[in-house]
Enzyme design. Structure first.
Site, PDB file in Angstrom:
ATOM      1  N   ARG A  68       0.389  -1.090  -0.002  1.00 58.08           N
ATOM      2  CA  ARG A  68       0.200   0.446   0.250  1.00 58.08           C
ATOM      3  C   ARG A  68       0.691   1.301  -0.151  1.00 58.08           C
ATOM      4  O   ARG A  68      -0.024   2.846  -0.322  1.00 58.08           O
ATOM      5  CB  ARG A  68      -1.035  -0.108   1.282  1.00 58.08           C
ATOM      6  CG  ARG A  68      -1.836  -0.896   1.521  1.00 58.08           C
ATOM      7  CD  ARG A  68      -2.588  -1.168   0.327  1.00 58.08           C
ATOM      8  NE  ARG A  68      -3.768  -2.224   0.570  1.00 58.08           N
ATOM      9  CZ  ARG A  68      -4.615  -2.702  -1.154  1.00 58.08           C
ATOM     10  NH1 ARG A  68      -4.213  -2.807  -2.647  1.00 58.08           N
ATOM     11  NH2 ARG A  68      -5.659  -4.023  -0.718  1.00 58.08           N
ATOM     12  N   ASP A 309      -0.994 -13.263  -1.562  1.00 54.01           N
ATOM     13  CA  ASP A 309      -1.696 -11.951  -2.502  1.00 54.01           C
ATOM     14  C   ASP A 309      -1.941 -11.456  -1.456  1.00 54.01           C
ATOM     15  O   ASP A 309      -3.600 -10.921  -1.216  1.00 54.01           O
ATOM     16  CB  ASP A 309      -3.162 -13.099  -3.026  1.00 54.01           C
ATOM     17  CG  ASP A 309      -3.325 -11.702  -4.010  1.00 54.01           C
ATOM     18  OD1 ASP A 309      -3.268 -10.459  -4.593  1.00 54.01           O
ATOM     19  OD2 ASP A 309      -5.056 -12.403  -4.474  1.00 54.01           O
TER      20      ASP A 309
END
Lengths: 427, 344
Positions: A68, A309
């Protein structure tokens, strides 16, 4: 400081077909010696770790984790996720290029590298963008990205609609022997979808994503891989049909590798049936038959590696009706436990499953990791195979608490993590 | 022809999703979907509606059952007819009603759904009647409101529209009697996008209807629809043969985009209901439509206004059914043995 002696540990290193109780000597951050337990004498300056009854494996290599940062720091940061990774026994993370800004120029790579070394926890490697800004139109400066340290190229899940552009991107990447990482998705079929096109989506009135969204993308890519000779990796497979195509292509000796996310091996469309947004993932959780085919493909090596993931989210991202929530699971913390479950369910033996999260992904990424050979960097995960525990939010170190596995009981827990010879985590 | 039998495991699908509709005593707390509700509860809704249907025909149409209760119509999607019947239902039960159209207010200012809910909740209301364009929105709201608030789903995405389905069941029962086991019901049109169809299918099957059929081109049918317990037909004539009930669905104009259909003309030719095509059904067939009607697209005016049509009855029964659901959910504390009022 980075000298360490790990004693009496069951060492499983699939890269050397090693499975024995050993002492591991680490000098200056590297593996210096591995001997039968009790045969390495310690000098008094060396830190010792008695790991009796524990298992040591090469530090886990996660070939797909979204951190992120840069761009979505309110969800998570390199700092928070690198620490979470260390606690989860993951010593190397590979970050796809769909950050903001996109990893399409060396400056972004340098930014990530700098933040990573400031944090001083697990290693982070990057994939560069296959097209500039991931726009699917113009080639990125692949050579510059390679020089900056990108271990491969990817367009993440952004579409490249024009097959000629895809072919040229593959060919240009092949020029520099760079591997392309493909998340197979035919955008026109998946657009707006949020669940597997099947009986559950039909009942819930959710827009489905058909299996053909995956298989058409795989089919197109396979043809272009064959024509260009690029080495390619297919990530996040979700369907039995997709696995079957990969299997055929591998039989034809195409230079391809694959991974699946750990959650796809444990969850199905059934898990979204109460509009459970923590199970909103892309590619979607598919049928029981698909999940079983993925498990089988892991066992027969059609699927080479298992990744997390990882997609951490802030709380608001999952606070909405199902289709309006953001997709993804915060998955670092459950990566090893979910893999151990495959072993506990007798799907494959322990060294085989360890290989899927160490040696195999390291080979795919082309990095010196996933092995405890003499002279290799001392990245080690040490876990207690028998410890029972339950996942709860307060046990999670990731900033993202979005996981459907809260409340699940797991067996096997990370006790120590060593990165570059430094004991960075001990439970 | 597809086998109608569903596997036993299929009965478990969505169990959690419908669980939250019932309180600890098995009474209806929220009404979110007809899926997973037993014959007993669905019949109770119909019976209660029957008692209100008479009130609606009197000159003074008001009863004091929900006096002092506040009902909020929370519409995130435009609607006239559904909102109006909910409003009338609430007023005839003497409840206070607040209409809030969110599409034009809060969310366009960036407020999240949860913020909106909490704000309205702070006004101390007793029920939310919710319409939203996202499937699962009503479930989401029911999971996030204060425990004393009941939620009625007035339509969520393509998922469910349970009060519409129940007014359709009411219409069928009034015309065909209480034994659904003898009936063949055909639903025609855009099943793919229809929350009404999904709720009808669950309701019909939970009332043990003899046969439920869906009739549509393959582009307007969701995959694995057989799994919901229906027989699938692509030909209108075969599909409505010997049907007791034919339910026509509205075809949205935008379906011509995205290559679902070539033209309204071809659709009407193949699936539009005309007097002539209706001959295939039983002679006493009833024709229903949730409205609003596209005359000349899915139904010919002669049928819509003809002797088999019960379309306007559906609208008036809608008020009685909504009154029934409102009293059943809000009137629960009057039922002996139910002191909890919630299931959290």
């Amino acid at each position: 400081m980075s000298d360490l002696l790990i004693k009496n540990v069951r060492l499983i290193d699939p890269s050397h077909h090693l499975d024995q109780v050993s002492d591991i000597q680490i000098l200056k951050g590297k593996i210096a010696a591995i001997e039968t337990a009790g045969s390495i004498s310690s000098n008094e300056n060396t830190r010792q770790l008695d790991a009796n009854n524990l298992i040591a494996i090469p530090g886990i290599v996660d070939c797909c984790a979204r951190l992120r940062e840069p761009g979505l720091e309110h969800k998570a940061t390199i700092h928070s996720e690198a620490i979470a990774a260390t606690h989860a026994g993951i010593t190397t993370l590979c970050c796809p290029p769909d950050t903001d800004p996109v990893i399409d120029e060396p400056a972004v790579v340098e930014l990530i590298n700098r933040k990573t070394s400031n944090t001083g926890h697990s290693h982070i490697v990057t994939l560069g963008a296959l097209t500039s800004g991931l726009n699917g139109l113009h080639l990125s400066e692949m050579h510059a990205l390679q020089q900056a340290g990108c271990v491969g190229l990817s367009n993440a899940r952004r579409p490249i609609k024009n097959s000629l552009i895809l072919k040229r991107a593959f060919a240009y990447a092949a020029t520099f022997d760079m591997r392309v990482f493909i998340e197979p998705d035919e955008h026109s079929l998946s657009k707006g979808g949020c669940a597997h096109e099947g009986k559950i989506a039909t009942r819930l009135g959710l827009k489905g994503i058909p299996v053909s969204a995956e298989t058409i993308a795989i089919g197109r890519a396979l043809e272009l891989i064959a024509e260009t000779g690029v080495s390619a990796h297919f990530g996040r497979l979700s369907s039995a049909a997709g696995v079957e195509m990969i299997k055929r292509a591998k039989n034809e000796h195409l230079n391809i590798t694959t991974d699946v996310s750990a959650h796809q091996l444990h969850l199905t469309e059934q898990d979204i049936s109460s509009f459970n947004s923590s199970c909103h993932v892309i590619p979607p959780l598919r049928s029981q038959r698909d999940m079983e085919a993925l498990q089988k493909a892991v066992a027969d090596n059609t699927i080479d590696a298992i990744c997390s993931d990882h997609q951490p989210h802030d709380i608001d991202a999952k606070q909405a009706p199902f289709a309006s929530t953001e997709s993804g699971i915060s998955a670092l913390e459950t990566m090893l436990p979910l893999c151990l479950r495959l072993y506990q369910n007798s799907l494959l033996d322990l060294p085989a499953i360890i290989k899927k999260i160490t040696h195999a992904p390291a080979n795919i990424l082309g990095i010196d990791a996933g092995t405890l050979a003499i002279g290799a960097a001392a990245d080690i995960c040490i876990f207690d195979e028998g410890e029972d525990w339950q996942l709860s939010e307060d046990l999670m170190n990731s900033s993202g608490k979005n996981t459907p596995f809260l409340g699940w009981n797991f067996q096997g827990r990370v006790k120590h993590t060593v990165v570059d010879g430094q004991l960075l985590f001990s439970d | 022809m597809v086998n109608k039998a569903t596997k036993p495991t299929d009965n478990l699908i969505g169990r959690d999703a419908w669980n939250i509709q019932l309180d600890n005593n098995g009474h209806l707390k929220h009404f979110l979907t007809t899926e997973g509700l037993g014959t007993d509860i669905l019949t109770q809704i119909l019976d209660t509606a029957e008692s209100f249907a008479d009130i609606n025909e009197k000159s003074v149409k008001k009863v004091p059952l929900l006096r002092g209760k506040t009902i909020v119509n929370l519409f995130f999607e435009a609607s006239t007819r559904t909102r109006t019947t909910f409003e009338l239902a609430a007023k005839r039960l003497s409840a206070d009603v607040l209409n809030i159209n969110i599409s034009t207010s809060a969310t366009s200012k960036g407020e999240t759904l949860l913020d909106t809910l909490q704000n309205i909740q702070a006004m101390h209301c007793d029920m939310f009647v919710v319409r939203h364009s996202d499937s699962g929105a009503a479930h989401y709201i029911a999971n996030n409101v204060a425990p004393n608030i009941s939620v009625i789903n007035a339509g969520d995405g393509s998922h469910a529209h349970p009060t519409q389905a129940m007014l359709d069941m009411f219409t069928i029962r009034r015309n065909k009697g209480a034994n659904f086991g003898n009936l063949r019901v055909a639903i025609v049109g855009d099943i793919l996008h229809s929350r009404v169809a999904r709720s009808q299918i669950h309701a019909l099957n939970n009332l043990n209807t003899g046969e439920v059929r869906v009739i549509a081109p393959k582009t307007l049918l969701p995959v694995d629809i057989e799994n919901m317990g229906v027989n699938v037909f692509h030909d209108l004539h075969t599909g409505i043969k010997n049907a007791d009930v034919v339910i026509m669905l509205r075809l949205q104009k935008e379906r011509m985009q995205g290559a679902l259909l070539p033209s309204e003309q071809e659709y009407f030719k193949l699936y539009g209901l005309t007097e002539e095509k209706l001959q295939a059904a039983k002679s006493d067939v009833i024709v229903m439509h949730p409205g609003p009607i596209n005359r000349g697209v899915e139904i010919d005016s002669t049928v819509a206004d003809g002797k088999h049509s019960v379309i306007l009855d559906q609208v008036s029964y809608g008020i009685a059914v909504r009154m029934a659901v409102m009293t059943m959910t809000l009137g629960r504390e009057k039922v002996a043995g139910d002191n909890t009022g919630d299931n959290k």
